[in-house]
Scaffold this motif. Structure first.
Motif, PDB file in Angstrom:
ATOM      1  N   LEU A 245      99.292  41.167  78.613  1.00 55.28           N
ATOM      2  CA  LEU A 245      98.214  40.434  79.272  1.00 55.28           C
ATOM      3  C   LEU A 245      97.081  40.062  78.313  1.00 55.28           C
ATOM      4  CD1 LEU A 245      97.913  42.183  82.753  1.00 55.28           C
ATOM      5  CD2 LEU A 245      98.571  39.813  82.302  1.00 55.28           C
ATOM      6  N   LEU A 246      97.239  40.372  77.036  1.00 59.57           N
ATOM      7  CA  LEU A 246      96.246  39.886  76.077  1.00 59.57           C
ATOM      8  C   LEU A 246      96.158  38.367  76.204  1.00 59.57           C
ATOM      9  CD1 LEU A 246      97.083  41.971  72.859  1.00 59.57           C
ATOM     10  CD2 LEU A 246      95.040  42.172  74.287  1.00 59.57           C
ATOM     11  N   PRO A 247      94.947  37.808  76.245  1.00 63.73           N
ATOM     12  CA  PRO A 247      94.801  36.355  76.466  1.00 63.73           C
ATOM     13  C   PRO A 247      95.146  35.535  75.238  1.00 63.73           C
ATOM     14  CG  PRO A 247      92.662  37.350  76.112  1.00 63.73           C
ATOM     15  CD  PRO A 247      93.643  38.496  76.141  1.00 63.73           C
ATOM     16  N   ILE A 248      96.337  35.764  74.705  1.00 61.48           N
ATOM     17  CA  ILE A 248      96.775  35.117  73.477  1.00 61.48           C
ATOM     18  C   ILE A 248      98.148  34.493  73.720  1.00 61.48           C
ATOM     19  CG2 ILE A 248      97.370  35.480  71.056  1.00 61.48           C
ATOM     20  CD1 ILE A 248      95.601  38.015  71.166  1.00 61.48           C
ATOM     21  N   LEU A 249      98.282  33.231  73.441  1.00 65.64           N
ATOM     22  CA  LEU A 249      99.589  32.578  73.559  1.00 65.64           C
ATOM     23  C   LEU A 249     100.523  33.072  72.464  1.00 65.64           C
ATOM     24  CD1 LEU A 249      98.378  28.937  74.294  1.00 65.64           C
ATOM     25  CD2 LEU A 249      99.741  30.363  75.833  1.00 65.64           C
ATOM     26  N   PRO A 250     101.833  33.249  72.755  1.00 65.57           N
ATOM     27  CA  PRO A 250     102.550  32.867  73.984  1.00 65.57           C
ATOM     28  C   PRO A 250     102.695  33.993  75.001  1.00 65.57           C
ATOM     29  CG  PRO A 250     104.134  33.419  72.300  1.00 65.57           C
ATOM     30  CD  PRO A 250     102.774  33.657  71.679  1.00 65.57           C
ATOM     31  N   LEU A 251     101.843  35.032  74.936  1.00 62.89           N
ATOM     32  CA  LEU A 251     101.917  36.125  75.912  1.00 62.89           C
ATOM     33  C   LEU A 251     101.520  35.629  77.291  1.00 62.89           C
ATOM     34  CD1 LEU A 251     100.287  39.001  73.800  1.00 62.89           C
ATOM     35  CD2 LEU A 251     102.721  38.504  74.088  1.00 62.89           C
ATOM     36  N   ASP A 252     101.850  36.414  78.320  1.00 55.26           N
ATOM     37  CA  ASP A 252     101.546  36.009  79.696  1.00 55.26           C
ATOM     38  C   ASP A 252     100.045  35.799  79.900  1.00 55.26           C
ATOM     39  OD1 ASP A 252     104.206  36.063  80.460  1.00 55.26           O
ATOM     40  OD2 ASP A 252     104.143  38.177  81.026  1.00 55.26           O
ATOM     41  N   GLY A 253      99.243  36.689  79.327  1.00 56.29           N
ATOM     42  CA  GLY A 253      97.789  36.532  79.441  1.00 56.29           C
ATOM     43  C   GLY A 253      97.304  35.244  78.812  1.00 56.29           C
ATOM     44  N   GLY A 254      97.965  34.816  77.724  1.00 57.22           N
ATOM     45  CA  GLY A 254      97.604  33.559  77.089  1.00 57.22           C
ATOM     46  C   GLY A 254      97.898  32.363  77.978  1.00 57.22           C
ATOM     47  N   HIS A 255      98.990  32.440  78.733  1.00 66.68           N
ATOM     48  CA  HIS A 255      99.319  31.350  79.660  1.00 66.68           C
ATOM     49  C   HIS A 255      98.301  31.275  80.788  1.00 66.68           C
ATOM     50  CE1 HIS A 255     103.173  29.615  78.350  1.00 66.68           C
ATOM     51  NE2 HIS A 255     103.367  30.786  77.760  1.00 66.68           N
ATOM     52  N   VAL A 256      97.818  32.429  81.245  1.00 63.33           N
ATOM     53  CA  VAL A 256      96.794  32.428  82.289  1.00 63.33           C
ATOM     54  C   VAL A 256      95.511  31.800  81.754  1.00 63.33           C
ATOM     55  CG1 VAL A 256      95.364  33.875  83.787  1.00 63.33           C
ATOM     56  CG2 VAL A 256      97.783  34.439  83.438  1.00 63.33           C
ATOM     57  N   LEU A 257      95.102  32.210  80.544  1.00 63.27           N
ATOM     58  CA  LEU A 257      93.902  31.633  79.931  1.00 63.27           C
ATOM     59  C   LEU A 257      94.063  30.131  79.724  1.00 63.27           C
ATOM     60  CD1 LEU A 257      91.150  31.924  78.522  1.00 63.27           C
ATOM     61  CD2 LEU A 257      92.388  32.366  76.392  1.00 63.27           C
ATOM     62  N   LYS A 258      95.236  29.696  79.263  1.00 67.60           N
ATOM     63  CA  LYS A 258      95.475  28.271  79.036  1.00 67.60           C
ATOM     64  C   LYS A 258      95.369  27.486  80.338  1.00 67.60           C
ATOM     65  CE  LYS A 258      99.633  26.647  78.598  1.00 67.60           C
ATOM     66  NZ  LYS A 258     100.994  26.320  78.122  1.00 67.60           N
ATOM     67  N   SER A 259      95.957  28.015  81.407  1.00 63.40           N
ATOM     68  CA  SER A 259      95.931  27.299  82.690  1.00 63.40           C
ATOM     69  C   SER A 259      94.515  27.189  83.232  1.00 63.40           C
ATOM     70  CB  SER A 259      96.836  28.017  83.699  1.00 63.40           C
ATOM     71  OG  SER A 259      98.187  27.898  83.338  1.00 63.40           O
TER      72      SER A 259
END
Length: 361
Positions: A245-259
């Protein structure tokens, strides 16, 4: 571009595509017949007019309507010489379930690229590849830890990826299944593309959500049995999902932050995702995570692609309510996983020592 409309009109498909910036394109029989450039007025209105020749007669066609991006709704009507032939409205649910038009790709005979593409497609669909990757993952984790812990870790990864699969199926998407990648975790693949940022958030969040539920279940089993194995697995699984869930792409958290960020505007999306990537580089260097550095390269490429295609994106952005819900869901899940780790850290056994106790058994 987001496909707002695709209906039959005068015996041929009438398709309207638009972007939140105001760009609009109208196609009839898959031929571009009208465009509108980016302007504030085109963000809220649909106004297109084109001429068609039927035999020796020329008819005037119009597509009119109003458009709201937050919350998303579109109302439209199509006319021929002033007579209304069709009308309707659409909302976010309609966009989520549609299959946008994809231009046919002309294949070249005896193309080496085509043969390679066909071969890769065959490999992806082969069940033997999944088995081979799963076996390689078990071997890799057994080498790092123990065989028992490797099996437990694979189970945790499968639960996480199954959460992604369930979310995809919820949106009616066809899935290719789960692929385990040695040293990198797992990958849930779909045959279809997402249509909205909300779909991206839900699919990304459901993996860690299932992981959180699994950690809670293991915690309860630990309370009932007192077996340190379940305690260690619960803490380790919580840590893996928290890391994801780290807000870093391509992790899931990164996808949430990107969206969330790209739904605000493209500048905010670029700034926040780039800042998170820089933070990931610092984290990777500090902890000596070589494989994580490889993922950061993939994430950086994803940011560049997102920025480059910001005006042509087919993804419906989150409205303000969706942005708030996504952020609260994310923060709540992060807090829940931290709470599990915190519990074990203060229970008399160091959180980091628990996996070591498991490996020693």
């Amino acid at each position: 571009m987001i496909e707002l409309l695709n209906q039959e009109f005068l015996g041929k498909p009438l398709r309207l595509e638009a972007s939140p910036a105001g760009w609009q394109q109208l196609f009839w029989d898959n031929q571009l017949v009208s465009t509108a450039d980016a302007s504030e007025g085109n963000q809220k209105q649909i106004r297109h007019r084109f001429l068609l020749r039927q035999g020796e007669q020329t008819i005037t066609c119009e597509v009119l309507g109003d458009l709201s991006w937050q919350p998303f709704t579109v109302n439209y009507s199509a006319y021929v010489d002033g007579t209304e032939l069709l009308s309707g409205s659409r909302d976010q649910k309609d966009i989520e379930t549609q299959t946008p038009y994809t231009p046919p790709i002309q294949e070249r005979r005896f193309s080496p690229i085509g043969l390679v593409s066909l071969g890769l497609k065959a490999l992806k669909s082969a069940k033997v590849i999944k088995v081979a990757l799963a076996s390689a993952s078990v071997a890799a984790y057994s080498w790092l830890f123990s065989f028992q812990f490797a099996l437990a870790l694979i189970a945790c990864l499968m639960v996480h990826e199954y959460g992604h699969i369930r979310a995809m199926k919820y949106f009616g998407m066809k899935t290719k299944g789960i692929y385990l990648i040695p040293f990198l975790g797992g990958l849930a693949l779909s045959d279809e593309k997402i249509n909205t940022r909300w779909q991206d958030v839900v699919i990304s969040m459901m993996g860690p959500m299932f992981g959180f539920i699994l950690s809670l279940g293991l915690l309860i089993v630990y309370w009932l049995t007192g077996e340190v194995f379940f305690a260690g697995l619960s803490a380790f699984n919580a840590f893996l999902n928290l890391f994801n869930l780290l807000p870093i792409l391509p992790l899931d958290g990164g996808h949430v932050l990107k969206s969330i960020s790209f739904s605000m505007n493209s500048v905010a999306g670029l700034a926040l995702c780039t800042s998170a990537a820089i933070g990931g580089v610092v984290l990777s260097y500090s902890l000596g995570l070589t494989l994580f550095g490889f993922l950061l390269i993939m994430g950086t490429i994803e940011i560049l692609i997102e920025w480059k295609g910001r005006y042509q994106t087919h993804l419906l952005p989150l409205d303000r309510y969706g942005q708030a819900v996504s952020a609260l869901w994310y923060l709540g899940l992060v807090a829940g996983l931290i709470a599990i780790i915190w519990y074990f850290a203060g229970s008399g056994d160091s959180m980091l020592a628990l996996p070591l106790q498991i490996l020693a058994q």
